[in-house]
Design a protein around this motif. Structure first.
Motif, PDB file in Angstrom:
ATOM      1  N   ASP A 255       0.807  -1.216   0.000  1.00 44.71           N
ATOM      2  CA  ASP A 255       0.000   0.000   0.000  1.00 44.71           C
ATOM      3  C   ASP A 255       0.841   1.268   0.000  1.00 44.71           C
ATOM      4  O   ASP A 255       0.357   2.343   0.328  1.00 44.71           O
ATOM      5  CB  ASP A 255      -0.952   0.004   1.200  1.00 44.71           C
ATOM      6  CG  ASP A 255      -0.226  -0.018   2.542  1.00 44.71           C
ATOM      7  OD1 ASP A 255       1.036  -0.043   2.548  1.00 44.71           O
ATOM      8  OD2 ASP A 255      -0.904  -0.003   3.590  1.00 44.71           O
ATOM      9  N   GLY A 256       2.125   1.134  -0.375  1.00 41.24           N
ATOM     10  CA  GLY A 256       3.018   2.278  -0.398  1.00 41.24           C
ATOM     11  C   GLY A 256       3.880   2.413   0.831  1.00 41.24           C
ATOM     12  O   GLY A 256       4.762   3.280   0.871  1.00 41.24           O
ATOM     13  N   VAL A 257       3.655   1.571   1.844  1.00 39.52           N
ATOM     14  CA  VAL A 257       4.428   1.631   3.084  1.00 39.52           C
ATOM     15  C   VAL A 257       5.084   0.280   3.329  1.00 39.52           C
ATOM     16  O   VAL A 257       4.425  -0.762   3.278  1.00 39.52           O
ATOM     17  CB  VAL A 257       3.543   1.979   4.294  1.00 39.52           C
ATOM     18  CG1 VAL A 257       4.377   2.043   5.569  1.00 39.52           C
ATOM     19  CG2 VAL A 257       2.815   3.292   4.064  1.00 39.52           C
ATOM     20  N   MET A 258       6.393   0.287   3.583  1.00 41.39           N
ATOM     21  CA  MET A 258       7.080  -0.913   4.048  1.00 41.39           C
ATOM     22  C   MET A 258       7.189  -0.808   5.560  1.00 41.39           C
ATOM     23  O   MET A 258       7.796   0.128   6.089  1.00 41.39           O
ATOM     24  CB  MET A 258       8.466  -1.045   3.424  1.00 41.39           C
ATOM     25  CG  MET A 258       9.183  -2.331   3.814  1.00 41.39           C
ATOM     26  SD  MET A 258      10.750  -2.552   2.886  1.00 41.39           S
ATOM     27  CE  MET A 258      11.316  -4.110   3.600  1.00 41.39           C
ATOM     28  N   ARG A 259       6.584  -1.742   6.247  1.00 38.25           N
ATOM     29  CA  ARG A 259       6.534  -1.739   7.710  1.00 38.25           C
ATOM     30  C   ARG A 259       7.600  -2.676   8.260  1.00 38.25           C
ATOM     31  O   ARG A 259       7.697  -3.830   7.842  1.00 38.25           O
ATOM     32  CB  ARG A 259       5.144  -2.162   8.185  1.00 38.25           C
ATOM     33  CG  ARG A 259       4.035  -1.216   7.737  1.00 38.25           C
ATOM     34  CD  ARG A 259       2.654  -1.827   7.941  1.00 38.25           C
ATOM     35  NE  ARG A 259       1.604  -0.898   7.564  1.00 38.25           N
ATOM     36  CZ  ARG A 259       1.142  -0.744   6.319  1.00 38.25           C
ATOM     37  NH1 ARG A 259       1.675  -1.470   5.333  1.00 38.25           N
ATOM     38  NH2 ARG A 259       0.186   0.117   6.046  1.00 38.25           N
ATOM     39  N   MET A 260       8.373  -2.169   9.209  1.00 41.26           N
ATOM     40  CA  MET A 260       9.439  -2.949   9.818  1.00 41.26           C
ATOM     41  C   MET A 260       9.439  -2.699  11.320  1.00 41.26           C
ATOM     42  O   MET A 260       9.211  -1.574  11.765  1.00 41.26           O
ATOM     43  CB  MET A 260      10.800  -2.546   9.241  1.00 41.26           C
ATOM     44  CG  MET A 260      10.959  -2.792   7.745  1.00 41.26           C
ATOM     45  SD  MET A 260      12.506  -2.111   7.053  1.00 41.26           S
ATOM     46  CE  MET A 260      11.952  -0.445   6.586  1.00 41.26           C
ATOM     47  N   ALA A 261       9.679  -3.741  12.086  1.00 44.69           N
ATOM     48  CA  ALA A 261       9.820  -3.606  13.536  1.00 44.69           C
ATOM     49  C   ALA A 261      10.987  -4.482  13.953  1.00 44.69           C
ATOM     50  O   ALA A 261      11.000  -5.682  13.663  1.00 44.69           O
ATOM     51  CB  ALA A 261       8.538  -4.021  14.251  1.00 44.69           C
ATOM     52  N   PHE A 262      11.975  -3.885  14.610  1.00 40.45           N
ATOM     53  CA  PHE A 262      13.195  -4.646  14.883  1.00 40.45           C
ATOM     54  C   PHE A 262      13.935  -4.088  16.080  1.00 40.45           C
ATOM     55  O   PHE A 262      13.627  -2.997  16.592  1.00 40.45           O
ATOM     56  CB  PHE A 262      14.112  -4.652  13.658  1.00 40.45           C
ATOM     57  CG  PHE A 262      14.406  -3.293  13.071  1.00 40.45           C
ATOM     58  CD1 PHE A 262      15.362  -2.460  13.633  1.00 40.45           C
ATOM     59  CD2 PHE A 262      13.717  -2.844  11.944  1.00 40.45           C
ATOM     60  CE1 PHE A 262      15.644  -1.215  13.087  1.00 40.45           C
ATOM     61  CE2 PHE A 262      13.987  -1.608  11.380  1.00 40.45           C
ATOM     62  CZ  PHE A 262      14.955  -0.788  11.953  1.00 40.45           C
ATOM     63  N   CYS A 263      14.942  -4.845  16.518  1.00 35.18           N
ATOM     64  CA  CYS A 263      15.833  -4.414  17.594  1.00 35.18           C
ATOM     65  C   CYS A 263      16.970  -3.600  16.974  1.00 35.18           C
ATOM     66  O   CYS A 263      17.595  -4.031  16.007  1.00 35.18           O
ATOM     67  CB  CYS A 263      16.383  -5.616  18.341  1.00 35.18           C
ATOM     68  SG  CYS A 263      15.115  -6.605  19.178  1.00 35.18           S
TER      69      CYS A 263
END
Length: 302
Positions: free
Chosen positions: A39-47
């Motif tokens: 949708d146009g956004v790359m979502r990332m969650a990390f340390c």
């Protein structure tokens, strides 16, 4: 269920050099990433790089030849040093830390690579967020289907990690090393995997999984050192070094799908030996890793 937390956000921009398409990177699909739409956004969650004790959520959006990166830290606001480290980590993860124009020109100069590259000129490898997270994935996913590994990673992150609301979608981050060491069980995770996860966390705390440190070493030396961590054998040590440290030119010999795609694309009528593959890959320098990943991701159908 993890509680929802209010985050203080910071936004930076990263320059893009050469053809780049965030959609192609976000939807590459490997490890725990299994996006089915964009949708146009790359979502990332990390340390966060360093001691891996800070957890962050990231929304990345492409604005022409720049990447807008919105950062949400868990806990205290990011310091200036942490913002800089996070920007470098994002650039590494989505392969903005090398000269994309030079890669583009290398592909154009080889008729076989040019044909593959033309399918998605903006493609670049997406990496694991860090050697620490690649090592966790290696332990969790060993000898099981990838979908099962994805489920276990999500379960572990839900129980011991952090959750971020990134453009309306909850995105989970794995637990920090200190939180991993406090883990007593994860439903569905074999009991013998827990001591191995603890060993990964201890290696991270000793600085042995630092991305810059491993990247500065000859790949074979880094792999040998990683194999001292219980549960990390030759295959996964190669995965961590090549797919998490940010190498663009480390030769990769252990991916059968890449080798098959290369053989088909170059019209080789037999299985390439390691020496043959290395000889062929000499013309791909200094982007042997990128070419190998591109061939696996885009090279089918020849």
């Amino acid at each position: 269920m993890l509680p929802q937390t209010d985050f203080v956000t910071t936004t930076i921009q990263l320059d893009i050099v050469g053809p780049f398409d965030l959609r192609e990177v976000a939807m590459m699909g490997f490890g725990h990433r299994d996006e089915r739409s964009f949708d146009g956004v790359m979502r990332m969650a990390f340390c966060l790089d360093g001691d891996y004790e800070r957890q962050v959520g990231v929304e990345a959006k492409q604005l022409g030849n720049r990447l807008e990166v919105l950062m949400q830290p868990a806990g205290d606001p990011l310091s200036g040093a942490e913002v800089g480290a996070l920007g470098k980590q994002v650039a590494r993860v989505i392969s903005l830390d090398h000269d994309g124009e030079a890669f583009h020109q290398l592909c154009l100069a080889d008729p076989v690579l040019a044909k593959v590259h033309a399918r998605a000129p903006g493609f670049r490898p997406a990496l694991f967020y860090s050697p620490y997270e690649a090592a966790l994935w290696s332990i969790i996913s060993a000898r099981r289907a990838r979908t099962q590994g994805i489920t276990l990673r999500a379960r572990m992150s839900e129980m011991y990690g952090a959750g971020f609301d990134l453009s309306g979608i909850r995105t989970l981050c794995v637990p920090t090393p200190s939180a991993v060491l406090e883990m007593e069980s994860v439903p569905g995770l074999p009991a013998d995997r827990l001591p191995r996860l603890h060993a990964v966390a201890e290696a991270a705390q000793r600085g042995e999984l630092d991305a810059e440190r491993l990247r500065s070493m000859p790949p074979e030396d880094a792999q040998a050192e990683l194999q001292r961590v219980p549960g990390i054998g030759p295959f996964y040590s190669s995965l961590i070094v090549i797919r998490a440290c940010g190498h663009a030119d480390a030769p990769s010999l252990g991916e059968p799908r890449s080798r098959a795609a290369i053989q088909a694309a170059y019209g080789v009528d037999h299985e390439l030996s390691d020496p043959e593959l290395l000889a062929l890959a000499k013309t791909w320098r200094p982007f042997r890793t990128w070419v190998t990943v591109m061939m696996r991701a885009l090279g089918s159908g020849f």
